[in-house]
Design a protein around this motif. Structure first.
Motif, mmCIF file in Angstrom:
data_model
loop_
_atom_site.group_PDB
_atom_site.id
_atom_site.type_symbol
_atom_site.label_atom_id
_atom_site.label_comp_id
_atom_site.label_asym_id
_atom_site.label_seq_id
_atom_site.Cartn_x
_atom_site.Cartn_y
_atom_site.Cartn_z
ATOM 1 N N ALA A 1 0.844 -0.767 0.559
ATOM 2 C CA ALA A 1 0.096 -0.228 -0.331
ATOM 3 C C ALA A 1 0.451 1.185 -0.196
ATOM 4 N N ARG A 2 0.854 2.462 -1.015
ATOM 5 C CA ARG A 2 1.326 3.193 -1.262
ATOM 6 C C ARG A 2 0.849 4.543 0.565
ATOM 7 N N GLU A 3 -0.554 4.045 0.345
ATOM 8 C CA GLU A 3 -1.423 4.810 2.138
ATOM 9 C C GLU A 3 -1.976 4.030 2.496
ATOM 10 N N THR A 4 -2.167 4.305 4.050
ATOM 11 C CA THR A 4 -3.553 3.461 4.261
ATOM 12 C C THR A 4 -4.440 4.410 5.136
ATOM 13 N N ILE A 5 -5.857 4.166 4.982
ATOM 14 C CA ILE A 5 -6.646 4.150 5.600
ATOM 15 C C ILE A 5 -7.906 4.279 6.576
ATOM 16 N N ILE A 6 -7.257 4.570 7.698
ATOM 17 C CA ILE A 6 -7.445 3.814 8.993
ATOM 18 C C ILE A 6 -9.109 4.476 9.635
ATOM 19 N N ILE A 7 -9.890 4.198 9.455
ATOM 20 C CA ILE A 7 -11.272 4.103 9.691
ATOM 21 C C ILE A 7 -11.893 3.222 11.080
ATOM 22 N N LYS A 8 -12.856 3.651 11.433
ATOM 23 C CA LYS A 8 -13.779 3.164 13.658
ATOM 24 C C LYS A 8 -14.651 3.932 13.318
ATOM 25 N N ASP A 9 -15.970 2.738 13.004
ATOM 26 C CA ASP A 9 -17.139 3.949 13.581
ATOM 27 C C ASP A 9 -17.557 4.579 12.210
ATOM 28 N N SER B 1 1.066 7.574 4.280
ATOM 29 C CA SER B 1 2.746 6.804 4.355
ATOM 30 C C SER B 1 2.606 6.748 5.188
ATOM 31 N N HIS B 2 2.954 4.698 4.983
ATOM 32 C CA HIS B 2 3.537 4.295 6.478
ATOM 33 C C HIS B 2 4.836 4.389 7.083
ATOM 34 N N LYS B 3 5.316 5.974 6.554
ATOM 35 C CA LYS B 3 6.323 6.453 7.001
ATOM 36 C C LYS B 3 5.116 7.493 8.205
ATOM 37 N N GLU B 4 4.761 8.278 7.662
ATOM 38 C CA GLU B 4 3.384 9.352 8.631
ATOM 39 C C GLU B 4 2.741 8.492 9.517
ATOM 40 N N ILE B 5 1.939 7.478 8.977
ATOM 41 C CA ILE B 5 1.985 6.552 10.446
ATOM 42 C C ILE B 5 2.389 6.240 11.752
ATOM 43 N N LEU B 6 3.435 5.404 11.227
ATOM 44 C CA LEU B 6 4.554 5.069 12.644
ATOM 45 C C LEU B 6 5.089 6.379 13.533
ATOM 46 N N ALA B 7 5.054 7.425 12.252
ATOM 47 C CA ALA B 7 6.063 8.867 13.242
ATOM 48 C C ALA B 7 5.035 8.776 14.703
ATOM 49 N N ASN B 8 3.827 8.773 13.930
ATOM 50 C CA ASN B 8 2.340 8.973 14.778
ATOM 51 C C ASN B 8 2.519 7.586 16.582
ATOM 52 N N MET B 9 2.944 6.435 16.094
ATOM 53 C CA MET B 9 3.786 5.741 17.693
ATOM 54 C C MET B 9 4.867 6.274 17.948
ATOM 55 N N ILE C 1 10.683 1.286 21.788
ATOM 56 C CA ILE C 1 11.257 0.502 20.500
ATOM 57 C C ILE C 1 10.769 1.361 19.687
ATOM 58 N N ILE C 2 11.218 0.770 18.445
ATOM 59 C CA ILE C 2 10.550 0.968 17.147
ATOM 60 C C ILE C 2 9.974 0.279 17.093
ATOM 61 N N PRO C 3 8.366 1.552 16.243
ATOM 62 C CA PRO C 3 7.051 0.799 16.335
ATOM 63 C C PRO C 3 7.406 0.143 14.394
ATOM 64 N N ARG C 4 5.898 -1.100 14.839
ATOM 65 C CA ARG C 4 5.306 -1.668 13.706
ATOM 66 C C ARG C 4 3.981 -1.268 13.265
ATOM 67 N N ASP D 1 1.707 -2.835 15.847
ATOM 68 C CA ASP D 1 1.145 -1.793 16.998
ATOM 69 C C ASP D 1 0.607 -0.723 16.420
ATOM 70 N N VAL D 2 0.460 0.049 15.181
ATOM 71 C CA VAL D 2 -0.856 0.986 14.885
ATOM 72 C C VAL D 2 -2.345 0.737 15.135
ATOM 73 N N TYR D 3 -2.365 -0.763 14.835
ATOM 74 C CA TYR D 3 -3.635 -1.056 14.894
ATOM 75 C C TYR D 3 -4.165 -1.269 16.102
ATOM 76 N N MET D 4 -3.133 -1.801 17.611
ATOM 77 C CA MET D 4 -3.375 -1.824 18.365
ATOM 78 C C MET D 4 -3.444 -0.493 19.351
ATOM 79 N N PHE D 5 -2.664 0.193 18.553
ATOM 80 C CA PHE D 5 -3.163 1.649 19.313
ATOM 81 C C PHE D 5 -4.714 2.886 19.065
ATOM 82 N N TYR D 6 -4.845 1.707 17.935
ATOM 83 C CA TYR D 6 -5.893 2.695 17.258
ATOM 84 C C TYR D 6 -7.669 1.975 17.518
ATOM 85 N N PHE D 7 -7.098 0.677 17.941
ATOM 86 C CA PHE D 7 -8.255 -0.172 17.857
ATOM 87 C C PHE D 7 -8.401 -0.472 19.708
ATOM 88 N N ASP D 8 -9.394 -0.974 19.963
ATOM 89 C CA ASP D 8 -9.331 -2.122 21.813
ATOM 90 C C ASP D 8 -8.642 -2.955 21.263
#
Length: 295
Positions: free
Chosen positions: A199-207, A215-223, A275-278, A281-288
């Motif tokens: 994926a060039r970019e990821t779209i994360i949705i909830k509810d 991008s992966h780099k942008e999303i992982l930077a938040n972690m 440690i460096i995020p993977r 980890d993004v999935y677990m952070f954004y979703f219960d």
């Protein structure tokens, strides 16, 4: 360059809002659609493919409303639904001929395209075998082939690698990367490695709400500063950590337990390492944790 603009999109079933004022713009490339079960991913894909009409908002393809484009828009869509079986009494080739005819492709053009796609998905040698004798992974590959029959400019894939073995998944990811130069490809999956790979970019949705697109780099930077490794030799402490934090992974050694933990602030324990995020980890952070039970 193709563009797909989703503007203020809303859809409710009864009192439940499934897409909630969703706004996102897509261009050529592969987009991973990530979210827990019930996040609205399938509903969004059905709206994009016109299988489900929105309550409000609009979707524009190259600046024009998809319902104004009507058949011209459907001619550029390829879709693989989450639950795909085909018709059991048809052979793979017969089924693709049937689907090709529905898409307005006939004659030598269709025969040539079918042979090309059957080679592409590794089913050419069993093209005359009935679908009811196919494994789940083989049926999935037929579904992928039918989605590509009309050389779509927008390809929507709902859990496309479900049931595929690792070799088949690798082949499929390589295929998507190859064809994505002139297509918008929307890939919904719970298999994080598929999204990471292509994926060039990821779209994360909830509810039904857009949480993030990047991008992966942008999303992982938040972690950064949110992922920790905690080492302990005490089972009670390990249980305490699991009760207080989102734990992505637990590894038990002979004398030590290692827990990979997601937290807004550094946990107060001995032997804590940032440690460096993977991407998992993004999935677990954004979703219960409740959201991840069926993943």
């Amino acid at each position: 360059m193709n563009t797909l603009e989703i503007k203020n999109l809303n859809k409710s079933f009864g009192h439940k809002k499934v897409t909630n004022n969703l706004n996102v713009t897509l261009e050529n490339g592969v987009y991973g659609l990530l979210g827990p079960n019930g996040a609205g991913k399938t509903t969004l894909m059905k709206q994009i493919t016109t299988l489900l009409k929105s309550d409000s908002g609009e979707i524009l393809y190259n600046g024009k409303n998809i319902y104004d484009l009507d058949e011209k828009y459907r001619d550029v869509i390829g879709y693989l639904p989450q639950h795909f079986e085909g018709y059991g009494n048809f052979t793979a080739k017969q089924f693709l001929k049937y689907m090709g005819a529905l898409k307005g492709i006939t004659g030598k053009e269709l025969d040539s395209k079918i042979d090309e796609l059957l080679h592409l998905v590794g089913l050419y040698d069993v093209k005359n075998k009935s679908l009811k004798k196919f494994s789940g992974g083989m049926k999935r590959r037929v579904g992928i082939a039918q989605a590509l029959l009309n050389d779509p400019k927008i390809l929507v894939l709902d859990e496309p690698t479900a049931g595929l073995d690792p070799q088949e998944r690798t082949r499929f990811r390589n295929l998507l990367s190859e064809i994505s130069r002139d297509k918008i490809i929307i890939l919904s999956t719970h298999i994080i490695s598929d999204i990471e790979s292509i994926a060039r970019e990821t779209i994360i949705i909830k509810d039904g709400t857009l949480l993030m697109k990047g991008s992966h780099k942008e999303i992982l930077a938040n972690m950064n500063d949110k992922v920790f490794l905690i080492r302990t030799d005490n089972e009670d402490i390990a249980r305490d950590i699991q009760n207080k934090y989102k734990v992505v992974n637990i590894q038990r050694g002979i004398d030590e337990i290692e827990l990979r933990v997601i937290a807004e602030k550094e946990p107060v324990y001995k032997n804590v390492e940032k440690i460096i995020p993977r991407f998992e980890d993004v999935y677990m952070f954004y979703f219960d944790l409740e959201d991840t039970k069926e993943v």
